[in-house]
Design a protein around this motif. Structure first.
Motif, mmCIF file in Angstrom:
data_model
loop_
_atom_site.group_PDB
_atom_site.id
_atom_site.type_symbol
_atom_site.label_atom_id
_atom_site.label_comp_id
_atom_site.label_asym_id
_atom_site.label_seq_id
_atom_site.Cartn_x
_atom_site.Cartn_y
_atom_site.Cartn_z
ATOM 1 N N PHE A 1 1.018 -1.067 0.115
ATOM 2 C CA PHE A 1 0.005 -0.043 0.277
ATOM 3 C C PHE A 1 0.836 0.894 -0.120
ATOM 4 C CE2 PHE A 1 -2.532 -3.145 1.994
ATOM 5 C CZ PHE A 1 -3.673 -3.116 1.705
ATOM 6 N N SER A 2 0.666 2.328 -0.511
ATOM 7 C CA SER A 2 0.999 3.792 -0.928
ATOM 8 C C SER A 2 -0.377 3.999 0.094
ATOM 9 C CB SER A 2 1.169 3.858 -2.362
ATOM 10 O OG SER A 2 1.890 5.561 -2.132
ATOM 11 N N VAL A 3 0.516 5.262 1.525
ATOM 12 C CA VAL A 3 0.154 5.698 2.054
ATOM 13 C C VAL A 3 -0.036 7.020 2.456
ATOM 14 C CG1 VAL A 3 -0.488 5.638 4.700
ATOM 15 C CG2 VAL A 3 0.176 3.115 3.749
ATOM 16 N N LYS B 1 -12.916 1.348 -6.738
ATOM 17 C CA LYS B 1 -13.416 -0.497 -7.662
ATOM 18 C C LYS B 1 -13.183 -1.320 -6.679
ATOM 19 C CE LYS B 1 -9.016 -1.092 -9.753
ATOM 20 N NZ LYS B 1 -8.620 -1.969 -10.905
ATOM 21 N N GLY B 2 -12.675 -0.586 -5.273
ATOM 22 C CA GLY B 2 -11.549 -0.902 -3.897
ATOM 23 C C GLY B 2 -10.159 -1.122 -4.054
ATOM 24 N N ALA B 3 -9.377 -0.466 -4.607
ATOM 25 C CA ALA B 3 -7.622 -0.376 -4.763
ATOM 26 C C ALA B 3 -7.512 0.266 -4.122
ATOM 27 C CB ALA B 3 -7.842 -0.316 -6.293
ATOM 28 N N CYS B 4 -8.111 1.256 -3.414
ATOM 29 C CA CYS B 4 -8.192 2.492 -2.858
ATOM 30 C C CYS B 4 -8.490 2.393 -1.523
ATOM 31 C CB CYS B 4 -7.611 4.012 -3.269
ATOM 32 S SG CYS B 4 -6.639 5.287 -2.454
ATOM 33 N N HIS B 5 -8.253 3.010 -0.611
ATOM 34 C CA HIS B 5 -9.307 2.452 1.586
ATOM 35 C C HIS B 5 -9.099 4.509 0.987
ATOM 36 C CE1 HIS B 5 -9.154 -1.332 0.964
ATOM 37 N NE2 HIS B 5 -8.201 -1.872 0.830
ATOM 38 N N VAL B 6 -10.454 5.025 1.831
ATOM 39 C CA VAL B 6 -9.988 5.931 2.183
ATOM 40 C C VAL B 6 -10.276 6.429 3.610
ATOM 41 C CG1 VAL B 6 -10.404 8.131 1.956
ATOM 42 C CG2 VAL B 6 -10.325 6.792 0.393
ATOM 43 N N ALA B 7 -10.469 6.965 4.603
ATOM 44 C CA ALA B 7 -11.100 7.035 6.303
ATOM 45 C C ALA B 7 -10.631 7.974 6.473
ATOM 46 C CB ALA B 7 -10.326 5.859 6.999
ATOM 47 N N ASP B 8 -11.461 8.757 7.535
ATOM 48 C CA ASP B 8 -10.672 9.453 9.081
ATOM 49 C C ASP B 8 -9.088 9.628 9.250
ATOM 50 O OD1 ASP B 8 -12.340 11.662 7.339
ATOM 51 O OD2 ASP B 8 -14.541 10.214 8.029
ATOM 52 N N LEU C 1 -8.339 3.565 8.716
ATOM 53 C CA LEU C 1 -7.952 2.940 7.812
ATOM 54 C C LEU C 1 -6.855 1.552 7.366
ATOM 55 C CD1 LEU C 1 -6.780 3.983 4.355
ATOM 56 C CD2 LEU C 1 -4.660 5.092 5.330
ATOM 57 N N ALA C 2 -6.794 1.080 8.599
ATOM 58 C CA ALA C 2 -5.709 -0.496 8.859
ATOM 59 C C ALA C 2 -7.054 -1.369 8.423
ATOM 60 C CB ALA C 2 -5.037 0.672 10.030
ATOM 61 N N GLU C 3 -8.259 -0.661 8.841
ATOM 62 C CA GLU C 3 -8.900 -1.930 9.645
ATOM 63 C C GLU C 3 -9.944 -2.471 7.471
ATOM 64 O OE1 GLU C 3 -12.176 -0.593 11.883
ATOM 65 O OE2 GLU C 3 -10.537 -1.294 13.346
ATOM 66 N N LYS C 4 -9.559 -0.894 7.007
ATOM 67 C CA LYS C 4 -10.171 -1.560 6.029
ATOM 68 C C LYS C 4 -8.872 -2.598 4.793
ATOM 69 C CE LYS C 4 -13.532 2.464 5.672
ATOM 70 N NZ LYS C 4 -13.671 3.574 4.791
ATOM 71 N N MET C 5 -7.726 -2.154 5.716
ATOM 72 C CA MET C 5 -6.384 -2.640 4.644
ATOM 73 C C MET C 5 -6.354 -4.023 4.814
ATOM 74 S SD MET C 5 -4.231 0.818 5.307
ATOM 75 C CE MET C 5 -2.356 -0.449 5.216
ATOM 76 N N GLU C 6 -6.797 -4.550 6.164
ATOM 77 C CA GLU C 6 -6.509 -5.846 6.613
ATOM 78 C C GLU C 6 -5.485 -5.895 7.395
ATOM 79 O OE1 GLU C 6 -8.508 -8.363 4.273
ATOM 80 O OE2 GLU C 6 -9.979 -7.455 4.793
ATOM 81 N N ALA D 1 -4.725 5.074 0.682
ATOM 82 C CA ALA D 1 -3.836 3.575 1.335
ATOM 83 C C ALA D 1 -4.181 2.704 0.329
ATOM 84 C CB ALA D 1 -3.999 2.511 2.186
ATOM 85 N N LEU D 2 -3.484 2.468 -1.244
ATOM 86 C CA LEU D 2 -3.228 3.136 -1.859
ATOM 87 C C LEU D 2 -2.615 1.423 -2.995
ATOM 88 C CD1 LEU D 2 -4.668 3.635 -5.525
ATOM 89 C CD2 LEU D 2 -2.487 4.933 -5.608
#
Length: 543
Positions: free
Chosen positions: A356-358, A406-413, A418-423, A465-466
Motif C-alpha cells: 500500500f502507498s499511504v 473499485k476497492g483498490a484504494c481505501h479512504v478513512a478519517d 484505514l488499517a481495518e480497511k487495509m486488513e 491507502a492505495l
C-alpha cells in the motif's frame, strides 16, 4: 625457512580443472545433461504424409509482433518475398513507449546522453551479463531504427518525448523514451505499440507479401545442415510447410507464459500473481523451444524479468509504502522494478502480492511540488509529454477516484479505520505512520535513506491507502546470436539459415530489465530486425 613454506602453503593455489570430476557425483555435466522438463524433450518429427500444403518465400518469419513485423517490413523494402506466420488472430502488442538515445526531438530540447556512461549503467544494472557488441549495436542504431518506423508512418504520426521518467540520484532513468502520436485525421486505427505494429503490417501487405494468422509454428526443419523451413498447424488443424529460400526468422516473443520455462530460466517470474502480457499466456517460448531442439545455444539463467506495477492500481507515487503486516519495508524513492522486487520479497499469505502507498489529503499538491525530483512511471500518466506541467487536467485525481470505487484504494478519517480497511494490524500500522511522521519532522530518513525532499507527512484526513503490486510483463533472455542475429549452436557457430529477433534472442539483458530507458525492448526489436534483414539481403547478393 619452515615459516616461509607455511606462508606459501596458505597462498593462492592453482585452480583445479573440473575435468577431474568427470563421472563423479560433482561432475557439472551430470546436471547439464539431465532432462528436467517436458518441453526439453524434442517432439517426434511431423511425417511427410501429414503435410497438407507447402508455401515458399525468400524469408519466412515466425511471429507477428513488433519484431516479426519489423523483420517482414524491412525485408519487403529490400525487395524480398516474405511470409509472416503468427499463432494469434490479430495484432499482438502491449505498452506505448519506444526508446532511442538520440532523436530530432531531443536535439531540439538540448538533451544529450553520454553513451559511454549509459553503457556502463546498462552493464551494471544487468550484472555484466551482456554481450557488449549487441549493446553497442543497440546504442548506435536505436535512433536510426525509430526514425525508420516513424518514416514508414509518413505524415500520419509524429514523435513525442516522454516526460515521466524517474529522476533519482543514485539510479535515474534517461529522458530518451518516446511515443508516437497520431495526427488529426490519421488513417491509423490503433495507439501505442499497436500503432507500431499497424504501420509495419501495412508495409508488408502493401508490398505484396503475406501475413498468415491463427497458425502456430511447431517444428523447424534442416536440410544439408541448413534451416530451410518450418511446419505450422493452421486453425483447422492442417499442417503447412513454410519454406524460406533465404532465411527462417524466429520472432516468437518471450517465455513469460510457460511456467516450466520460467522455472528453468527465470524462477522469480513465477512469483507475481498477475500476468500483464497481452494477450495473456500467448508468450510460451515457442521459438526458444524449436531452436533448443535444433541444438541452439541458450543464454545462461537467470534471465531478466520485466515487472511492472500495473496490478490493482497504476500509481504508487513516492509516499510511505507498507506491506501487508502494516510495516514500512523500503526506500520509496526508487525505480518501479525495485519496488516490484521488494513487494515480492515481503511476507505474504493467501494470494496476496501487493503493498500500500499511504498518503493524506495533501497528496495531489505534494506530488506536483516534487514531480521534477522524482516522477517516473506510476507517478505520472503513461503518456506525459516532456515539459508538460503537473495540473488538475492530467487525470490522476480521476484515476484515484476510480480506484476508490473499485476497492483498490481505501479512504478513512482515522488511521485506525484505514488499517481495518487495509486488513493490516491496527497498532502496527499506526506506529509505522507515527515513526514516519517523526522522520519527516526531523527531515532525515534514518530508517531507509529516502531523499529528504520526498518526505511528506501523513496528518491531514482523509487518509488514503492505495493498493499496488507487480505483474510479469516480459522475460528477456533466449537463444544466443551473433551481431547479425544468426542463431548460434552450442559451439557458438552460426546455424545456417536461422535468425532470431526480438525477445526470443538473448544477449542484451541480464538480472533485471534495465529501466534506464523505458521502451528499450521495442526499439531493440526494430534494430535487431533491421540488422537481420540487412544480412539476409547481403546473403541474397552473395555477401
Amino acid at each position: 625457512m619452515d615459516t616461509d613454506n607455511k606462508i606459501l602453503e596458505t597462498g593462492p593455489r592453482e585452480p583445479v580443472d573440473r575435468a577431474l570430476f568427470k563421472g563423479a557425483v560433482n561432475d557439472p555435466e551430470n546436471v547439464k545433461s539431465k532432462v528436467r522438463y517436458d518441453w526439453e524433450i524434442p517432439p517426434a518429427p511431423i511425417s511427410e504424409e501429414q503435410i497438407a500444403e507447402e508455401m515458399e518465400a525468400d524469408v519466412v518469419v515466425i511471429g507477428g509482433g513488433i519484431a516479426g513485423l519489423a523483420a517482414g517490413a524491412r525485408c519487403t523494402e529490400l525487395g524480398m518475398s516474405v511470409i509472416v506466420v503468427d499463432k494469434h488472430k490479430s495484432l499482438v502488442a502491449h505498452g506505448a513507449h519506444i526508446a532511442c538515445l538520440d532523436s530530432p526531438v531531443m536535439r531540439e530540447l538540448g538533451i544529450k546522453i553520454d553513451k559511454q556512461e549509459f553503457a556502463r549503467r546498462w552493464m551494471h544494472t544487468s550484472g555484466s551479463r551482456v554481450n557488449e557488441d549487441l549493446l553497442w549495436l543497440y546504442i548506435n542504431k536505436s535512433e536510426e531504427a525509430v526514425l525508420w518506423l516513424l518514416g514508414l508512418g509518413g505524415d500520419e504520426v509524429e514523435l513525442k518525448l516522454y516526460g515521466g521518467y524517474y529522476k533519482g540520484t543514485q539510479f535515474t532513468e534517461y529522458p530518451a523514451t518516446h511515443y508516437f502520436q497520431k495526427k488529426k485525421g490519421s488513417r491509423y486505427k490503433t495507439y501505442g505499440a499497436f500503432l507500431f505494429c499497424e504501420i509495419l503490417q501495412e508495409v508488408i501487405l502493401n508490398g505484396g507479401n503475406q501475413i498468415i494468422r491463427n497458425t502456430k509454428a511447431e517444428q523447424l526443419e534442416m536440410k544439408d545442415g541448413r534451416v530451410t523451413s518450418f511446419i505450422a498447424k493452421s486453425e483447422d488443424g492442417k499442417y503447412i510447410r513454410f519454406k524460406g529460400k533465404k532465411a527462417v526468422v524466429l520472432a516468437t516473443g518471450d517465455i513469460g507464459g510457460d511456467p516450466e520455462m520460467l522455472a528453468k530460466y527465470c524462477p522469480i517470474g513465477l512469483r507475481p500473481k498477475k500476468n500483464g502480457y497481452f494477450p495473456a499466456g500467448l508468450n510460451t517460448g515457442d521459438g526458444h523451444k524449436m531452436a533448443f531442439w535444433l541444438g541452439a545455444a541458450m543464454e545462461d539463467p537467470s534471465w531478466a524479468v520485466s515487472l511492472h506495477l500495473i496490478s490493482y492500481a497504476m500509481y504508487s507515487f513516492f509516499f510511505l509504502h507498507v506491506n501487508r503486516l502494516g510495516k514500512r519495508f523500503m526506500n520509496e524513492d526508487t525505480w518501479s522494478q525495485a519496488k516490484a522486487i521488494r513487494i515480492l520479497m515481503q511476507p505474504q499469505w493467501g494470494d496476496g502480492d501487493w503493498a500500500f502507498s499511504v498518503f493524506d489529503s495533501k497528496w495531489f499538491e505534494e506530488v506536483g511540488e516534487r514531480v521534477h525530483l522524482a516522477g517516473g512511471q506510476f507517478t505520472q500518466p503513461l503518456i506525459t509529454e516532456y515539459g508538460q506541467p503537473w495540473d488538475e487536467n492530467n487525470g490522476v485525481r480521476e484515476a484515484i477516484d476510480a480506484y476508490i470505487k473499485k476497492g483498490a484504494c481505501h479512504v478513512a478519517d482515522t488511521l485506525e479505520e484505514l488499517a481495518e480497511k487495509m486488513e493490516v494490524p491496527v497498532d502496527t500500522f499506526v506506529e509505522t505512520v507515527k515513526r514516519y511522521n517523526e522522520l519527516v519532522k526531523q527531515g532525515v530518513d534514518l530508517d531507509y535513506g529516502k531523499r529528504s525532499e520526498l518526505l511528506t507527512s501523513i496528518e491531514k484526513p482523509p487518509y488514503y491507502a492505495l493498493k499496488f503490486g507487480p505483474a510479469i510483463l516480459n522475460v528477456f533472455g533466449g537463444v544466443l546470436t551473433d551481431i547479425d542475429m544468426r542463431v548460434l549452436d552450442k559451439n557458438h557457430n552460426p546455424i545456417p539459415g536461422l535468425y532470431a529477433v526480438g525477445n526470443v534472442a538473448g544477449g542484451l539483458y541480464g538480472v533485471d530489465y534495465p529501466l534506464l530507458l523505458n521502451g528499450n525492448s521495442h526499439s531493440r526489436a526494430l534494430v535487431w530486425a533491421r540488422q537481420a534483414a540487412a544480412h539476409i539481403s547481403g546473403e541474397e547478393q552473395g555477401g
